[in-house]
Design an enzyme around this catalytic site. Structure first.
Site, mmCIF file in Angstrom:
data_model
loop_
_atom_site.group_PDB
_atom_site.id
_atom_site.type_symbol
_atom_site.label_atom_id
_atom_site.label_comp_id
_atom_site.label_asym_id
_atom_site.label_seq_id
_atom_site.Cartn_x
_atom_site.Cartn_y
_atom_site.Cartn_z
ATOM 1 N N GLU A 282 -32.323 63.709 -60.002
ATOM 2 C CA GLU A 282 -32.785 64.191 -61.304
ATOM 3 C C GLU A 282 -31.856 63.559 -62.344
ATOM 4 O O GLU A 282 -30.640 63.696 -62.230
ATOM 5 C CB GLU A 282 -32.697 65.719 -61.359
ATOM 6 C CG GLU A 282 -33.274 66.253 -62.639
ATOM 7 C CD GLU A 282 -33.252 67.774 -62.742
ATOM 8 O OE1 GLU A 282 -32.896 68.443 -61.753
ATOM 9 O OE2 GLU A 282 -33.581 68.269 -63.823
ATOM 10 N N ARG B 100 -25.221 69.128 -46.960
ATOM 11 C CA ARG B 100 -24.615 68.555 -48.164
ATOM 12 C C ARG B 100 -23.200 68.140 -47.860
ATOM 13 O O ARG B 100 -22.531 68.759 -47.027
ATOM 14 C CB ARG B 100 -24.447 69.656 -49.208
ATOM 15 C CG ARG B 100 -25.533 69.956 -50.088
ATOM 16 C CD ARG B 100 -25.111 71.094 -50.997
ATOM 17 N NE ARG B 100 -24.887 70.578 -52.334
ATOM 18 C CZ ARG B 100 -25.883 70.179 -53.114
ATOM 19 N NH1 ARG B 100 -27.121 70.244 -52.727
ATOM 20 N NH2 ARG B 100 -25.636 69.708 -54.315
ATOM 21 N N LYS C 23 -23.369 68.971 -60.776
ATOM 22 C CA LYS C 23 -23.530 68.173 -61.991
ATOM 23 C C LYS C 23 -23.309 69.034 -63.228
ATOM 24 O O LYS C 23 -22.775 68.573 -64.228
ATOM 25 C CB LYS C 23 -24.933 67.551 -62.031
ATOM 26 C CG LYS C 23 -25.003 66.208 -61.314
ATOM 27 C CD LYS C 23 -26.334 65.508 -61.536
ATOM 28 C CE LYS C 23 -27.374 66.033 -60.604
ATOM 29 N NZ LYS C 23 -28.621 65.264 -60.622
#
Ligand code: ATP
Ligand code: MG
Length: 547
Positions: free
Chosen positions: A36, A261, A271
């Site tokens: 994204e 992850r 982020k």
């Protein structure tokens, strides 16, 4: 480690099986990296990038770069550009470059088909009401009073939502699945919402936007992705991913596979958090050398080879865990140790005067460019009666096992002479400002002298030819508090007004060196100028990583 390396295969095992059963016919294996564009990529993304691109490579398949840009408010073209630069820098080339927002029309048409099938409805519960209706992990949800709205009315309202007739939040489109499902994601999830916002790619063309769980399977399906690799937190979303494509009768739908992850000690990788550090000016920018972003690691002096080696070593597992950041540091040391030359730099200078050396003489001594790589040759360094050494290399009253300079002790000055410290000169505050020493001409390096041995070897620079440089040493940006929670480290940057051997005046931005006894350094790409060199510490020399 061995276990995890083996676990790499759990994804490849699935692919092998699918190839054998010809699940995707003649189609090539197709993966994608779908960031994204709402921030810069970090080392966790590097893991996903390496996995997707190397999997495609292994099967002679394809890997797309796709911007998952379905949320108009947080996205920015600056991020789009940084993502492309970072993926390229890591050494990967995408097959297709796509924007999820280019599929908005198809996504809309698919939603209309779901409505026509009686599988989606326009709901006007408020956000609060919807939360109440959703139920809990132990209690089933309640059906919305709008769930059985006639199909024609749903079609009209959805069209009007698209045409901008309604305010944000007035209506949503929901999938009609099962309010009693034990999986809350399946309790009539929202698939479209109204947002009057300007999108970085589509501008003001749309005022309704698809939700991630609805959009993602469509993005994958449109691009003929075969294996959609994502992180573990999406495991519970997989039934919805499959539901969307099944209800739309999508042929050969992609398969979502989840992996763990990357979490790293001393590192925060959200982020949102990293953006806050930038916005609040706690760091210089997204590429601050202390940041775990790819841009930060690059500016810090990390190489793509080291990062790819790291991603390879950590492997891909099915369970979340935390990787010790010292493994990443190990990988960059391993990569640099045979690539870069060594230089003499004194970070915190203390003046040395050699009282028995001719005051106006300078001689050249020879020093190797790399201890690891004799083939890199030697260079000449000036040596004279006035030198600098590291303040740390002197102690007025030595501790046990201190073999460096103290009154009466003899040490080797790297590639020069044996030098004895005789006296420390102090200023009016008692601070040592100069060491008076003598040298033994017999002990010149390379002369074959074997008369006696000394225990310490220290680095130095010639004071008259030394070049002033700035050196930035780093500690971790995050350090755990007493509860093990990461907190911002107030001492993560230490700047030195250092002296370097004359050749470093010629260093160019991006050039890497080992500073003898100190660590690996890179000339900073932003701050280095023709007249003044600024070096970032990439990593120190000592490894705390145990294989
Ligand atoms: P963040 O939580 O930092 O904002 P994100 O998951 O929202 O990250 P995306 O841009 O959606 O960021 O991520 C793109 C891809 O990278 C996704 O497939 C995601 O699963 C993967 N990814 C993100 N963080 C990690 C990580 N720490 N380890 C491995 N893969 C990751
Ligand atoms: Mg995400």
């Amino acid at each position: 480690m061995a276990d995890e390396r083996e676990a790499v295969n759990f994804i490849h095992q699935i692919i092998d099986r699918d190839l054998e059963s010809r699940k995707y016919g003649d189609r090539p294996i197709q993966t994608r990296f779908p960031p994204e564009p709402n921030g810069y990529l970090h080392i966790g993304h590097a893991k996903a990038i390496c996995l997707n691109f190397t999997t495609a490579e292994k099967y002679k398949g394809k890997c797309n770069l796709r911007y998952d840009d379905t949320n108009p408010v947080k996205e920015d073209t600056e991020y789009v550009e940084s993502i492309e630069a970072d993926v390229h820098w890591l050494g990967f080339e995408w097959d297709g470059l796509f924007y999820a927002s280019d599929y908005f029309q198809i996504m809309y048409d698919c939603a209309v088909r779901l409505i026509e099938k009686g599988k989606a409805f326009v709901c006007e519960l408020t956000a609060d009401e919807m939360r109440d209706y959703r139920g809990t992990l132990t209690q089933p949800g309640k059906e919305s009073p709008w769930r059985n709205r006639p199909i024609e009315e749903n079609l009209r309202l959805f069209k009007e939502m698209k045409e901008g007739k309604y305010q944000d939040g007035e209506f949503v489109l929901r999938a009609k699945i099962d309010m009693a499902s034990p999986n809350i994601n399946m309790r009539d999830p929202i698939i479209y919402r109204i947002a009057h916002a300007t999108h970085h790619n589509t501008g003001d063309e749309w005022c309704i936007y698809p939700m991630y769980d609805y959009a993602h399977p469509l993005e994958d399906a449109i691009e003929k992705i075969t294996h959609s690799l994502c992180t573990l937190e999406f495991e519970d979303h997989r039934p919805l991913y499959d539901w969307v494509l099944e209800e739309l009768d999508w042929p050969m739908p992609p398969q979502q596979i989840e992996f763990a992850r990357l979490n790293l000690t001393n590192t925060v990788m959200s982020k949102r958090y990293l953006k806050a550090l930038v916005d609040e000016r706690k760091v210089e920018d997204w590429d601050d050398p202390r940041m775990p972003t790819i841009a930060g690691l690059r500016r810090r002096g990390y190489t793509p080879e080291a990062i790819r080696d790291f991603c390879d070593r950590i492997g891909v597992a099915k369970a979340n865990s935390e990787v010790d950041i010292s493994l990443l540091e190990y990988c960059i040391r391993e990569d640099l140790k045979e690539k870069v030359e060594s230089r003499m730099v004194v970070l915190d200078p203390l003046k040395v005067v050699i009282t028995n050396y001719p005051a106006d003489q300078t001689e050249m001594v020879e020093i190797e460019n790399s201890k690891e790589r004799p083939d890199m040759g030697n260079r000449q360094l000036p040596f004279s009666a006035e030198l600098y050494v590291e303040r740390e290399d002197f102690m007025e009253v030595p501790e046990k096992k201190y073999f460096r300079l103290y009154p009466g002790n003899e040490v080797r000055f790297k590639s020069a002479y044996f030098i004895t410290c005789n006296e420390a000169i102090k200023d009016e505050n008692g601070k040592v400002v100069e060491l008076r020493c003598t040298y033994d001409p017999e002990t010149r390096s390379g002369s074959g002298f074997t008369g006696r041995k000394v225990k310490g070897t220290i680095h130095w620079v010639d004071a008259r030819s030394a070049v002033p440089i700035t050196v930035r040493n780093y500690d971790y940006l995050m350090i755990p508090d007493e509860n093990g929670e990461n907190q911002l480290n107030p001492d993560s940057l230490k700047e030195f007004k250092a002296f370097a051997e004359p050749g470093l005046a010629e260093a160019v931005a991006g050039e890497r060196f080992q500073f003898f006894r100190q660590g690996y350094y890179i000339a900073d790409e932003k701050l280095t100028t023709a007249d003044h060199k600024v070096f970032n510490q990439i990593v120190n020399l000592k490894s705390s990583w145990k294989k």
